[in-house]
Design a protein around this motif. Structure first.
Motif, PDB file in Angstrom:
ATOM      1  N   SER A  82       0.800  -1.171   0.061  1.00 30.11           N
ATOM      2  CA  SER A  82       0.110  -0.062   0.003  1.00 30.11           C
ATOM      3  C   SER A  82       0.892   1.248  -0.234  1.00 30.11           C
ATOM      4  O   SER A  82       2.085   1.320   0.571  1.00 30.11           O
ATOM      5  CB  SER A  82      -1.030   0.026   1.157  1.00 30.11           C
ATOM      6  N   VAL A  83       0.304   2.063  -0.534  1.00 28.75           N
ATOM      7  CA  VAL A  83       1.172   3.710  -0.844  1.00 28.75           C
ATOM      8  C   VAL A  83      -0.006   4.731  -0.241  1.00 28.75           C
ATOM      9  O   VAL A  83      -1.008   4.791  -0.473  1.00 28.75           O
ATOM     10  CB  VAL A  83       1.624   3.808  -1.933  1.00 28.75           C
ATOM     11  N   TYR A  84       0.790   5.634   0.526  1.00 31.53           N
ATOM     12  CA  TYR A  84      -0.091   6.743   0.990  1.00 31.53           C
ATOM     13  C   TYR A  84       0.838   8.126   0.526  1.00 31.53           C
ATOM     14  O   TYR A  84       1.952   8.339   0.688  1.00 31.53           O
ATOM     15  CB  TYR A  84      -0.072   6.697   2.695  1.00 31.53           C
ATOM     16  N   GLN A  85      -0.082   9.066  -0.084  1.00 24.41           N
ATOM     17  CA  GLN A  85       0.216  10.127  -0.373  1.00 24.41           C
ATOM     18  C   GLN A  85      -0.638  11.511   0.158  1.00 24.41           C
ATOM     19  O   GLN A  85      -1.877  11.023   0.000  1.00 24.41           O
ATOM     20  CB  GLN A  85       0.399  10.259  -2.125  1.00 24.41           C
ATOM     21  N   ASN A  86       0.123  12.379   0.112  1.00 22.83           N
ATOM     22  CA  ASN A  86      -0.572  13.857   0.672  1.00 22.83           C
ATOM     23  C   ASN A  86      -0.067  14.697  -0.147  1.00 22.83           C
ATOM     24  O   ASN A  86       0.825  15.133  -0.475  1.00 22.83           O
ATOM     25  CB  ASN A  86      -0.242  14.026   2.025  1.00 22.83           C
ATOM     26  N   TRP A  87      -1.438  15.368  -0.700  1.00 25.04           N
ATOM     27  CA  TRP A  87      -0.979  16.726  -1.603  1.00 25.04           C
ATOM     28  C   TRP A  87      -1.838  17.710  -0.988  1.00 25.04           C
ATOM     29  O   TRP A  87      -3.106  17.909  -1.380  1.00 25.04           O
ATOM     30  CB  TRP A  87      -1.368  16.400  -3.129  1.00 25.04           C
ATOM     31  N   GLY A  88      -1.212  18.524  -0.105  1.00 20.61           N
ATOM     32  CA  GLY A  88      -2.012  19.593   0.546  1.00 20.61           C
ATOM     33  C   GLY A  88      -3.283  19.194   0.958  1.00 20.61           C
ATOM     34  O   GLY A  88      -3.167  18.427   2.284  1.00 20.61           O
ATOM     35  N   LYS A  89      -4.391  19.453   0.782  1.00 18.36           N
ATOM     36  CA  LYS A  89      -5.578  19.109   1.273  1.00 18.36           C
ATOM     37  C   LYS A  89      -6.161  17.797   0.907  1.00 18.36           C
ATOM     38  O   LYS A  89      -7.201  17.078   1.519  1.00 18.36           O
ATOM     39  CB  LYS A  89      -6.650  20.103   1.039  1.00 18.36           C
ATOM     40  N   TRP A  90      -5.469  17.128  -0.106  1.00 18.44           N
ATOM     41  CA  TRP A  90      -5.692  15.932  -0.778  1.00 18.44           C
ATOM     42  C   TRP A  90      -4.801  14.790  -0.054  1.00 18.44           C
ATOM     43  O   TRP A  90      -3.723  15.020  -0.028  1.00 18.44           O
ATOM     44  CB  TRP A  90      -5.790  15.894  -2.292  1.00 18.44           C
ATOM     45  N   SER A  91      -5.360  13.849   0.121  1.00 20.92           N
ATOM     46  CA  SER A  91      -4.854  12.540   0.526  1.00 20.92           C
ATOM     47  C   SER A  91      -5.126  11.391   0.140  1.00 20.92           C
ATOM     48  O   SER A  91      -6.632  10.979   0.061  1.00 20.92           O
ATOM     49  CB  SER A  91      -4.455  12.277   2.378  1.00 20.92           C
ATOM     50  N   LEU A  92      -4.465  10.407  -0.197  1.00 16.40           N
ATOM     51  CA  LEU A  92      -4.736   9.191  -0.957  1.00 16.40           C
ATOM     52  C   LEU A  92      -4.052   8.040  -0.515  1.00 16.40           C
ATOM     53  O   LEU A  92      -2.652   7.949  -0.313  1.00 16.40           O
ATOM     54  CB  LEU A  92      -4.662   9.258  -2.535  1.00 16.40           C
ATOM     55  N   LYS A  93      -4.679   6.947  -0.016  1.00 18.76           N
ATOM     56  CA  LYS A  93      -4.006   5.695   0.206  1.00 18.76           C
ATOM     57  C   LYS A  93      -4.654   4.417  -0.631  1.00 18.76           C
ATOM     58  O   LYS A  93      -5.878   4.266  -0.553  1.00 18.76           O
ATOM     59  CB  LYS A  93      -4.127   5.170   1.678  1.00 18.76           C
ATOM     60  N   MET A  94      -3.835   3.811  -1.405  1.00 21.64           N
ATOM     61  CA  MET A  94      -4.162   2.771  -2.226  1.00 21.64           C
ATOM     62  C   MET A  94      -3.500   1.336  -1.650  1.00 21.64           C
ATOM     63  O   MET A  94      -2.207   1.376  -1.384  1.00 21.64           O
ATOM     64  CB  MET A  94      -3.867   2.825  -3.608  1.00 21.64           C
ATOM     65  N   GLY A  95      -4.182   0.367  -1.569  1.00 17.09           N
ATOM     66  CA  GLY A  95      -3.529  -0.968  -0.932  1.00 17.09           C
ATOM     67  C   GLY A  95      -4.134  -2.103  -2.021  1.00 17.09           C
ATOM     68  O   GLY A  95      -5.326  -2.111  -2.553  1.00 17.09           O
TER      69      GLY A  95
END
Length: 803
Positions: free
Chosen positions: A488-501
């Motif tokens: 799984s990978v987690y990324q944060n772009w300012g007000k957005w965040s995403l985690k995919m697994g």
């Protein structure tokens, strides 16, 4: 003479280098009164890392020994006082006199009143129920879990949003079937629990079959020293019950240890009322059976848990966790009285049945973990190995006497069974975690193997030498191997965040019944994706969408075709033809000001494995069996409020409006299939109060209301539960006494109704949910040591915030 002198001169640097000193003193308050058991820590000046630490004695006196010559900071800290730093140049033994601490007025005003309360934290994918040092933490672990937000007790099951929950202990799965979980939890004291995490939709790092998860986090000492406790509980319901236990914490520089032991002798009573209307092919009732079943259980369950942490260096951590559950000679006595009437309501005959079960259970489990922190800041690799040994035996004897309407004896029927089961479970897992730019990455592999052997011998007595009944006796073996890999990978772009697994699992199952001459082989590979998307809206608001695909595998207890009899007309049996079920889980969460939480969830349960009850009208029997349904869906809207109304009043209000249905084969009915559905409301209102300024008096009151829900082929009527408790600390926090009363309205149990086509049966069971419990805990040693989950679990919580 030259050489001895040279040797002595050459050794002088080593002598001075190896010389160590001590630092002693007393910790006092501004009035000159000693502060017993204050924490005193020696820190490096260069980077503030801890060199040594100790807890003062009951007079506030401390002595740090074995200190190498250098410059240090000495820090003293005490509950409700400001910490201070004292600079020291250690070149000799130092007696510093008194370290004076001032009260932290701001902390006392704002934190003391709120920090100890069981604040319910709402995170993106879970609810954290903090219960340590509260009224809610009294009792055993089962009491704590069933009071956790969003958890419903259905029979012996703990459910979240209509699904059976999987229990974890410190992020390690408890390898027990649902029927055995309750005994395990009853043996674990609630005083050892720091928090419970309620996770409706777990991320990819959890097993795909876990479904919703209840993770119990136990308390551990984080300051150097030792503390311990002894506790006793007395509970009064229909029968009195007792519990005795002791817990011990020790933390050194490299070694920390926790041990807990509880013995829980209990005598329990359950009254069950069962009604069955048997119908002929024209759907006319020709027999009406009303049964009263009194179940009395005596048990002497014992539970021991040990957790050992060893940190040989700043980068290495070893953990050994062991648990033992032992329940010898558990006795269950059923007294069944049945009135059998005809369609017109006239008494036809009566049945008096008595049966006794004698159970012996031993469960041993061990976890060994190793974690290595890597060169990259925040990165680590962790390995875990697990083994469970489970041994269970059950002997049952039963006899039924039949009488006519006038009370005259007609006949008798007797039987006995001898069942045993042995299970070995092996698991191994390796996880890797590393921070990346604006996020993190984690991956892991896991393997598990289950080996189960069961046998049951059935004897038909009937007033003669008991012949061996080969038709009902059986041997059953179950072997399951699962290999898994996830990333799984987690990324944060300012007000957005995403985690995919993504998780992939290969499953191989072989289940074999000797009596049925049947082998059930299953071999399949499946992928289980998960997705979490979050958008920050303003400073205190957020919107989160998550999705996961999961699996429900048949348990060995579900596949086992053995029959267990209440009497010859009422029994449970397994189903060796079960297959896995796959589900799609969606959840949309909107958080407002970190206080209001709105959740919409939808779940396609697929061919869900359900517990169904069918009545055979021709043979007048009632059987309970697990079966894959044809389809099932659940959805609902959850509204949550969690806030402090005043500095001394914390409020948690959980509301859920839901719908759920199951469509299954109606195997004992003229119709081919039946859809059982229900719409309902679940609400939980919890109030936590700090009654005194010093925080020594605390209380809570909670009200839970449920309009009803589905339980397989049954619809369950409304349930209302009112609980209240009060807690008082004594002798400067050395002792705690609490009084708890539950199910004050005596309406915590619902009626189960299955009524469609030619099926018409009801079941109402009333266990001892109404009781008063008095608990007393006495602390010794440095009982003021702060308890939490340590640095590693704090890191885990930070990761979970990102999920």
């Amino acid at each position: 003479m030259r050489y001895p002198i040279l040797i002595i001169l050459g050794l002088l640097p080593l002598v001075f280098f190896g010389q160590t000193y001590s630092v002693s003193g007393t910790v006092k308050d501004a009035e000159g009164k000693p502060l017993p058991f204050a924490n005193v820590i020696l820190l490096q000046v260069t980077d503030s890392t801890q060199v040594k630490g100790i807890s003062a004695d009951d007079t506030g006196r401390f002595s740090l020994k074995g200190i190498a010559p250098d410059t240090y900071y000495l820090q003293a800290a005490y509950f409700g006082y400001r910490s201070v730093l004292v600079g020291l140049d250690v070149r000799r033994d130092i007696e510093i006199g008194a370290i004076v601490l001032e009260p932290d007025v701001e902390w006392l005003d704002e934190v003391l009143l709120l920090g100890d309360q069981p604040v319910i934290e709402r995170k993106a994918d879970r609810i954290v129920f903090n219960v340590e040092n509260t009224v809610a933490g009294e009792g055993n672990a089962f009491d704590v879990l069933r009071r956790s937000p969003g958890v419903i007790v259905s029979g012996e099951n703990l459910e979240i949003r209509g699904q059976q929950a999987t229990v974890y202990l410190n992020n390690r799965k408890v390898q027990l079937s649902q029927d055995e979980i309750k005994d395990f939890l009853r043996g674990l004291s609630g005083n050892t629990i720091a928090a419970v995490e309620v996770i409706p939709n777990p991320p990819a790092s959890y097993e795909a079959e876990d479904g919703p998860v209840l993770n119990i986090r136990t308390s551990t000492a984080v300051a150097p020293g030792y503390k311990g406790s002894v506790r006793a509980q007395a509970e009064q319901s229909i029968f009195p019950k007792y519990s005795f236990g002791t817990g011990h914490y020790f933390k050194g520089e490299k070694l920390s240890f926790f041990a807990n032991y509880t013995i829980n002798p209990r005598k329990e009573f359950i009254r069950s009322d069962i009604g069955i209307r048997y119908k002929d092919p024209s759907n006319t009732t020709f027999a009406d059976w009303q049964t009263n079943n009194d179940i009395t259980t005596r048990s002497w369950a014992q539970q021991a848990t040990a957790i050992l942490d060893f940190t040989p260096s700043e980068k290495d951590l070893f953990n050994l966790t062991a648990n033992a559950s032992y329940s010898p000679n558990k006795q269950i006595r059923n007294e069944v009285f049945t009135e059998m009437r005809d369609g017109a309501g006239q008494l036809d005959s009566t049945l008096l049945n008595e049966s006794e079960l004698d159970d012996d259970l031993l469960n041993l489990s061990t976890d060994l973990s190793y974690e290595r922190r890597l060169k990259k800041e925040g990165a680590f690799i962790r390995g875990n190995a697990h083994y469970t040994y489970y041994d269970f035996s059950r002997q049952q004897t039963g006899a039924s006497d039949y009488f006519d309407a006038g009370g005259n004896f007609l006949r008798t029927f007797g039987f006995s069974t001898d069942a045993r089961q042995q299970i070995d479970i092996y698991t191994g897992q390796i996880d890797y975690y590393t921070p990346i730019k604006n996020g993190n990455f984690e991956a892991g592999i896991r393997g598990s193997s289950i080996r189960s052997e069961s046998a049951i011998d059935y004897f038909d007595v009937n007033n003669s030498d008991p012949p061996f009944n080969i038709a009902l006796s059986d041997e059953f073996t179950y072997n399951e191997d699962v290999g898994a890999i996830y990333a799984s990978v987690y990324q944060n772009w300012g007000k957005w965040s995403l985690k995919m697994g993504l998780r992939g699992e290969q499953t191989d199952v072989e289940a074999r019944s000797v009596a049925l001459n049947q082998i059930n082989n299953q071999n399949y590979f499946e992928l289980f994706p998960s997705l979490f998307i979050s958008r920050q809206v303003g400073e205190e608001n957020s919107l989160t969408l998550d999705y996961s695909r999961r699996i429900t595998r048949p348990k060995y207890s579900d596949l086992n075709p053995f029959r267990y009899f209440l009497n010859e007309n009422d029994f449970d049996e397994g189903n060796p033809n079960l297959v896995p079920a796959f589900s799609h889980n969606f959840n949309l969460n909107f958080t407002i000001k970190n206080t209001y939480f709105i959740d919409f969830y939808y779940r396609d349960n697929g061919a869900y494995i359900s517990r169904l009850t069918f009545q055979d009208n021709r043979n007048q029997t009632l059987r309970e069996i697990k079966q894959n349904v044809l389809e099932s869906t659940s959805y609902g809207l959850d509204l949550t409020l969690a806030t402090s109304l005043t500095p001394r009043w914390y409020l948690y209000f959980y509301n859920s409006i839901f719908y759920e249905d199951e469509t299954f084969l109606a195997v004992e009915s003229p119709i081919i299939q039946y859809t059982n559905e229900v719409s309902g409301y679940y609400g939980n209102l919890s109030n936590i109060f700090t009654l005194s300024k010093d925080g020594s008096w605390k209380a809570d009151a909670s009200l839970t209301y449920l309009t009803g829900f589905l339980y397989g082929s049954f619809q369950v009527s409304e349930m209302i539960t009112l609980n209240a408790g009060i807690r008082k600390t004594l002798w400067n926090n050395r002792a705690v006494v609490s009084l708890t009363a539950e199910d004050l309205l005596r309406r915590a149990n619902g009626t189960f109704v299955s009524r469609y086509s030619n099926q018409d049966n009801t079941h109402f069971s009333r266990p001892e949910t109404q009781f008063v419990r008095l608990s007393f805990t006495y602390n010794f040693g440095n009982f003021r040591l702060t308890s939490s989950d340590g640095d590693i679990q704090k890191t885990e919580l930070q990761r979970l915030d990102n999920e």
